[in-house]
Design a protein around this motif. Sequence first.
Motif, PDB file in Angstrom:
ATOM      1  N   THR A  48      50.697  29.177  34.801  1.00 21.96           N
ATOM      2  CA  THR A  48      49.646  29.052  33.794  1.00 21.96           C
ATOM      3  C   THR A  48      50.010  28.000  32.743  1.00 21.96           C
ATOM      4  O   THR A  48      49.165  27.223  32.311  1.00 21.96           O
ATOM      5  CB  THR A  48      49.392  30.438  33.159  1.00 21.96           C
ATOM      6  N   LEU A 160      46.333  44.883  28.195  1.00 19.15           N
ATOM      7  CA  LEU A 160      46.272  43.833  29.212  1.00 19.15           C
ATOM      8  C   LEU A 160      47.698  43.569  29.687  1.00 19.15           C
ATOM      9  O   LEU A 160      48.649  43.703  28.917  1.00 19.15           O
ATOM     10  CB  LEU A 160      45.716  42.550  28.598  1.00 19.15           C
ATOM     11  N   ASN A 161      47.844  43.164  30.915  1.00 19.03           N
ATOM     12  CA  ASN A 161      49.125  42.681  31.429  1.00 19.03           C
ATOM     13  C   ASN A 161      49.592  41.492  30.576  1.00 19.03           C
ATOM     14  O   ASN A 161      48.771  40.697  30.106  1.00 19.03           O
ATOM     15  CB  ASN A 161      48.900  42.284  32.894  1.00 19.03           C
ATOM     16  N   HIS A 163      51.158  38.742  31.288  1.00 20.47           N
ATOM     17  CA  HIS A 163      50.832  37.414  31.825  1.00 20.47           C
ATOM     18  C   HIS A 163      49.370  37.069  31.507  1.00 20.47           C
ATOM     19  O   HIS A 163      49.066  35.960  31.046  1.00 20.47           O
ATOM     20  CB  HIS A 163      51.104  37.369  33.335  1.00 20.47           C
ATOM     21  N   VAL A 164      48.503  38.046  31.694  1.00 26.20           N
ATOM     22  CA  VAL A 164      47.084  37.821  31.434  1.00 26.20           C
ATOM     23  C   VAL A 164      46.853  37.563  29.932  1.00 26.20           C
ATOM     24  O   VAL A 164      46.132  36.640  29.564  1.00 26.20           O
ATOM     25  CB  VAL A 164      46.242  39.013  31.945  1.00 26.20           C
ATOM     26  N   ALA A 167      47.998  34.144  29.105  1.00 20.97           N
ATOM     27  CA  ALA A 167      47.084  33.141  29.671  1.00 20.97           C
ATOM     28  C   ALA A 167      45.826  33.013  28.820  1.00 20.97           C
ATOM     29  O   ALA A 167      45.352  31.903  28.564  1.00 20.97           O
ATOM     30  CB  ALA A 167      46.720  33.525  31.115  1.00 20.97           C
ATOM     31  N   ILE A 168      45.304  34.138  28.363  1.00 26.03           N
ATOM     32  CA  ILE A 168      44.089  34.106  27.539  1.00 26.03           C
ATOM     33  C   ILE A 168      44.383  33.396  26.212  1.00 26.03           C
ATOM     34  O   ILE A 168      43.596  32.568  25.744  1.00 26.03           O
ATOM     35  CB  ILE A 168      43.539  35.541  27.319  1.00 26.03           C
TER      36      ILE A 168
END
Lengths: 187, 187
Positions: A48, A160-161, A163-164, A167-168
């Motif tokens: 990412t 949320l995870n 990584h997610v 990324a957001i």
Amino acid sequence: MAREDQLLDQLLHSRGVIVEKLKARRQQIILLASLIDRIPNLAGLARTCEVFRAAALAVADKSILNDKQFQLISVTAEKWVPVLEVPVGSMKAFLEKKKQEGFAILGLEQTANSVALDQYNFPTKTVLVLGREKEGIPVEIIHMLDTCIEIPQLGVVRSLNVHVSGAIALWEYTRQHRQPWQPVTQV
Amino acid sequence: MAREDQLLDQLLHSRGVIVEKLKARRQQIILLASLIDRIPNLAGLARTCEVFRAAALAVADKSILNDKQFQLISVTAEKWVPVLEVPVGSMKAFLEKKKQEGFAILGLEQTANSVALDQYNFPTKTVLVLGREKEGIPVEIIHMLDTCIEIPQLGVVRSLNVHVSGAIALWEYTRQHRQPWQPVTQV
């Protein structure tokens, strides 16, 4: 021979120009992921970071780059995004140094004082600290942050995870800083 | 006994009101993930859909909800977010039906005509089609879409994981539609 030397010089110069251009197109956000343990999360973040051309991804131990699972998920992203080694015990020193270099030090964490992600204007020079998968960011690091930001979570299951989440946040930084009229495919 | 009946009635009524409120707070975006094969991606999407209170997540086969790996990653999200079963062969019919119900049919895919995510205003009623992990969205589904949107990718390695892409798109929809002054913790 003089002609060959000249050609070689030209070649090295062109190569230098391309490398500089590639470097110049990096955004000025560093993701500090030293607290993250799980390899799929770190490999996903490398991918990412590369997609959004983050300045660097900092991890606790660079030897994970040789891990097979890491390589499978990161799909060679680690060859493109600069990966820094910042052991957990060196995080404070790293953040102090970056602060002195003019970086804003942010944490992505749900706290009583966190600013909602879409209510925050990211400074160009930003270090974003991500928390441990379960415990989040330890209190001694929280104290060093200029700001805590959080992703507004509307649901009942409130997590949320990592990584997610990262990324957001990286997308939101990119959205705020990119120039939409700039073709994204050009180097 | 009459008194007990009355209390029970009241209780059921309150419960009904709470359930209705919970339903009302769902956003009107449906993620159509029938083309996605990998369980970690589907389970991650269920969690992300729940966090952002998507209207529903559609999958090809609902039996994945009983999969141990799915449950481990989704952390009970599937109990909260409505999960629809839309087999791959029924996608076209599903999209036609949603189109008639006034939903915009979008695809998240890099094509020559895709609109950059931050240049697009999401309609309130949206179905977002996600592509297969490798091949993306097949051409016959692309033809049914009102619009293709894409996440501007700046790097050399040009692919985000499908769960991460879906999460970023869902965040962008949420960012555009949520009311920041609304406390997110209230039901």
